[in-house]
Design an enzyme around this catalytic site. Structure first.
Site, PDB file in Angstrom:
ATOM      1  N   GLU A  67       1.053  -1.286   0.028  1.00  0.00           N
ATOM      2  CA  GLU A  67      -0.150   0.011   0.064  1.00  0.00           C
ATOM      3  C   GLU A  67       0.835   1.526   0.026  1.00  0.00           C
ATOM      4  OE1 GLU A  67      -2.764   0.408   3.445  1.00  0.00           O
ATOM      5  OE2 GLU A  67      -3.297   2.496   2.415  1.00  0.00           O
ATOM      6  N   ASP A 120      -0.697  -5.201   2.983  1.00  0.00           N
ATOM      7  CA  ASP A 120      -1.016  -4.020   3.698  1.00  0.00           C
ATOM      8  C   ASP A 120      -0.431  -3.763   4.932  1.00  0.00           C
ATOM      9  OD1 ASP A 120      -2.633  -1.901   4.850  1.00  0.00           O
ATOM     10  OD2 ASP A 120      -4.670  -2.569   3.875  1.00  0.00           O
ATOM     11  N   HIS A 209     -17.174   3.286   4.536  1.00  0.00           N
ATOM     12  CA  HIS A 209     -16.426   2.348   3.789  1.00  0.00           C
ATOM     13  C   HIS A 209     -17.350   0.954   3.359  1.00  0.00           C
ATOM     14  CE1 HIS A 209     -12.175   3.001   5.827  1.00  0.00           C
ATOM     15  NE2 HIS A 209     -12.623   3.955   4.796  1.00  0.00           N
ATOM     16  N   LYS A 236     -11.961  -8.637  10.552  1.00  0.00           N
ATOM     17  CA  LYS A 236     -13.332  -9.128  10.286  1.00  0.00           C
ATOM     18  C   LYS A 236     -13.170 -10.256   9.495  1.00  0.00           C
ATOM     19  CE  LYS A 236     -14.569  -4.976   8.403  1.00  0.00           C
ATOM     20  NZ  LYS A 236     -13.419  -3.922   8.920  1.00  0.00           N
ATOM     21  N   ARG A 250     -19.875  -5.654   3.230  1.00  0.00           N
ATOM     22  CA  ARG A 250     -19.177  -4.542   2.725  1.00  0.00           C
ATOM     23  C   ARG A 250     -20.003  -4.125   1.462  1.00  0.00           C
ATOM     24  NH1 ARG A 250     -14.265  -2.753   4.586  1.00  0.00           N
ATOM     25  NH2 ARG A 250     -13.108  -1.495   3.080  1.00  0.00           N
ATOM     26  N   ASP A 265      -6.488  -5.206   0.874  1.00  0.00           N
ATOM     27  CA  ASP A 265      -7.548  -5.018   1.878  1.00  0.00           C
ATOM     28  C   ASP A 265      -8.073  -6.147   1.903  1.00  0.00           C
ATOM     29  OD1 ASP A 265      -7.174  -2.323   2.849  1.00  0.00           O
ATOM     30  OD2 ASP A 265      -8.021  -1.485   1.056  1.00  0.00           O
TER      31      ASP A 265
HETATM   32  N1  PPS Z   1     -14.754   4.500   0.224  1.00  0.00           N
HETATM   33  C1  PPS Z   1     -14.303   3.422   0.697  1.00  0.00           C
HETATM   34  N2  PPS Z   1     -15.052   2.002   0.480  1.00  0.00           N
HETATM   35  C2  PPS Z   1     -14.415   0.957   0.796  1.00  0.00           C
HETATM   36  N3  PPS Z   1     -13.231   0.935   1.614  1.00  0.00           N
HETATM   37  C3  PPS Z   1     -12.390   1.954   1.676  1.00  0.00           C
HETATM   38  C4  PPS Z   1     -12.837   3.221   1.237  1.00  0.00           C
HETATM   39  N4  PPS Z   1     -11.943   4.205   1.525  1.00  0.00           N
HETATM   40  C5  PPS Z   1     -11.017   3.592   2.035  1.00  0.00           C
HETATM   41  N5  PPS Z   1     -11.064   2.297   2.025  1.00  0.00           N
HETATM   42  C6  PPS Z   1     -10.342   1.350   2.707  1.00  0.00           C
HETATM   43  O1  PPS Z   1     -10.828   0.552   3.769  1.00  0.00           O
HETATM   44  C7  PPS Z   1      -9.716   0.197   4.388  1.00  0.00           C
HETATM   45  C8  PPS Z   1     -10.256  -0.265   5.950  1.00  0.00           C
HETATM   46  O2  PPS Z   1     -11.356  -0.898   5.847  1.00  0.00           O
HETATM   47  P1  PPS Z   1     -12.216  -1.156   7.348  1.00  0.00           P
HETATM   48  O3  PPS Z   1     -13.267  -1.945   6.746  1.00  0.00           O
HETATM   49  O4  PPS Z   1     -11.315  -1.749   8.063  1.00  0.00           O
HETATM   50  O5  PPS Z   1     -12.717   0.100   7.531  1.00  0.00           O
HETATM   51  S1  PPS Z   1     -12.515   0.743   8.931  1.00  0.00           S
HETATM   52  O6  PPS Z   1     -11.382   0.582   9.628  1.00  0.00           O
HETATM   53  O7  PPS Z   1     -13.727   0.200   9.800  1.00  0.00           O
HETATM   54  O8  PPS Z   1     -12.729   2.042   8.706  1.00  0.00           O
HETATM   55  C9  PPS Z   1      -8.699   1.169   4.311  1.00  0.00           C
HETATM   56  O9  PPS Z   1      -7.367   0.318   4.471  1.00  0.00           O
HETATM   57  P2  PPS Z   1      -6.169   1.037   5.071  1.00  0.00           P
HETATM   58  O10 PPS Z   1      -5.996   2.311   4.370  1.00  0.00           O
HETATM   59  O11 PPS Z   1      -5.314   0.107   5.166  1.00  0.00           O
HETATM   60  O12 PPS Z   1      -6.413   1.289   6.510  1.00  0.00           O
HETATM   61  C10 PPS Z   1      -8.898   1.454   3.128  1.00  0.00           C
HETATM   62  O13 PPS Z   1      -8.139   0.890   1.949  1.00  0.00           O
HETATM   63 MG    MG Z   2      -6.272  -1.589   4.164  1.00  0.00          MG
HETATM   64 MG    MG Z   3      -3.142   0.306   5.350  1.00  0.00          MG
HETATM   65 MG    MG Z   4      -4.450   3.454   4.196  1.00  0.00          MG
END
Ligand code: PPS
Ligand code: MG
Ligand code: MG
Ligand code: MG
Length: 319
Positions: A67, A120, A209, A236, A250, A265
């Site tokens: 990432e 990641d 998300h 999850k 999701r 992810d």
């Molecule tokens: N709009 C949208 N839709 C779907 N997914 C998205 C979106 N924006 C960001 N991301 C990605 O979500 C990753 C984290 O997912 P999670 O399900 O763990 O979300 S959260 O932690 O509950 O916020 C997060 O991963 P990390 O950047 O590694 O934290 C993102 O890659």
């Molecule tokens: Mg991620």
């Molecule tokens: Mg990340």
């Molecule tokens: Mg990130």
């Protein structure tokens, strides 16, 4: 056993990265902002550096699609963050130079290939910053399929008082988990279904998300009445694989219909659930194809289940 070296190297590398993340979190890290406005911390960079170093030594020909990359960190503006990354990595790799540490991060700039890793370094950076769940997620993709997946969830306690769980799966050989300080892997299996209404469901913490309203409608249609657990990161997938939840929903975000999921992810989580007997698909029942691109271009929504209730969920979605 197949992929034994890959499995061992991936486990050691992600555990070292988890150690670094736990150290950073004791110090309450500030976040930097990336060009897409999402947060990144010195722990994301440090974890990517350590994992890429280990993979680069063991499998020098394997590209890594990670990432993060070190471009921002190399700029004068981020001098202080760069020094912190270097100092945390040196707690584990004592003799590493700054140049080496930054170059290890940039090993994660590899391309999708017939065989490659996707990383990641911190999945759920927002959860990491909130002192909630996060995961270090690493997967090997070969011949169009995820073959090995490892997820370390340093804040997830499923087996004992020990906070911290590692999940690992090798294609065809099942999924296992262990408490990270115990070190003994045990096979895991998804849960059965006795009473649909009581099934446990996991969803993201960040409403953006997924699509919380649509997800609730879907749960109503399936007949699940238990309130969902909200959890950050691929943890999850871990709780579904371990049988602690039956479903992870999701659905595509209503605000960002053009958003496409990143392979890092989902790849590690997906194999851990599948090898534990579960099923992973998009909202139309299509499998996730990790072998083509950094983005899951064809995938709309992600449904993760114990397998038994999967078709029922897909049917409800159609309606
Ligand atoms: N709009 C949208 N839709 C779907 N997914 C998205 C979106 N924006 C960001 N991301 C990605 O979500 C990753 C984290 O997912 P999670 O399900 O763990 O979300 S959260 O932690 O509950 O916020 C997060 O991963 P990390 O950047 O590694 O934290 C993102 O890659
Ligand atoms: Mg991620
Ligand atoms: Mg990340
Ligand atoms: Mg990130």
């Amino acid at each position: 056993m197949a992929y034994e070296q890959e499995k061992q190297v991936a486990m050691q590398a992600t555990l070292a990265a988890a150690k670094l993340c736990q150290r950073v979190r004791q110090d309450i890290p500030p976040a930097m902002e990336k060009s897409d406005k999402s947060p990144v911390t010195v722990a994301d960079y440090g974890a990517q550096s350590l994992v890429c170093k280990a993979l680069g030594e063991a499998f020098p020909n394997d590209p890594i699609v990670g990432e993060e990359d070190a471009t921002a960190l190399r700029s004068p503006e981020y001098e202080a963050s760069r020094q912190k990354v270097v100092s945390y990595v040196r707690e584990i790799e004592a003799n590493a130079s700054e140049t080496e540490i930054l170059n290890w991060i940039d090993r994660g700039n590899g391309q999708v290939a017939p065989r490659f890793w996707t990383l990641d370094p911190i999945d759920g950076t927002k959860g990491f910053l909130r002192q909630d769940q996060y995961a270090i997620a690493l997967a090997l993709i070969e011949d169009g399929e995820v073959k090995v997946g490892v997820m370390v969830c340093p804040a997830l306690s499923l087996t004992s008082d020990d906070p911290g769980t590692l999940f690992v799966a090798v294609r065809g050989e099942g999924s296992q988990m262990m408490a990270i300080t115990e070190g003994e892997l045990k096979p895991i299996r998804v849960c059965g279904v006795e009473d649909v209404s009581k099934l446990r469901v996991v969803e993201s913490v960040e409403a953006s998300h997924g699509n919380p309203e649509q997800q609730q409608k879907l749960l109503d249609a399936v007949g699940i009445t238990t309130p969902s657990l909200h959890m950050d990161s691929q943890a999850k997938y871990g709780v579904v694989a371990a049988g602690d939840a039956a479903l992870y929903l999701r659905l595509p975000s209503a605000d960002r219909p053009d958003y496409r999921e990143n392979i890092w992810d989902h790849a590690a989580g997906a194999i851990v659930v599948e090898e534990a007997g579960g099923r992973v698909s998009d909202m139309y029942g299509q499998p996730l194809d990790f072998s083509r691109d950094v983005k899951l271009r064809e995938t709309r929504g992600v449904i993760v289940s114990n397998g038994i209730i999967h078709d029922r969920v897909l049917e409800a979605l159609k309606r």
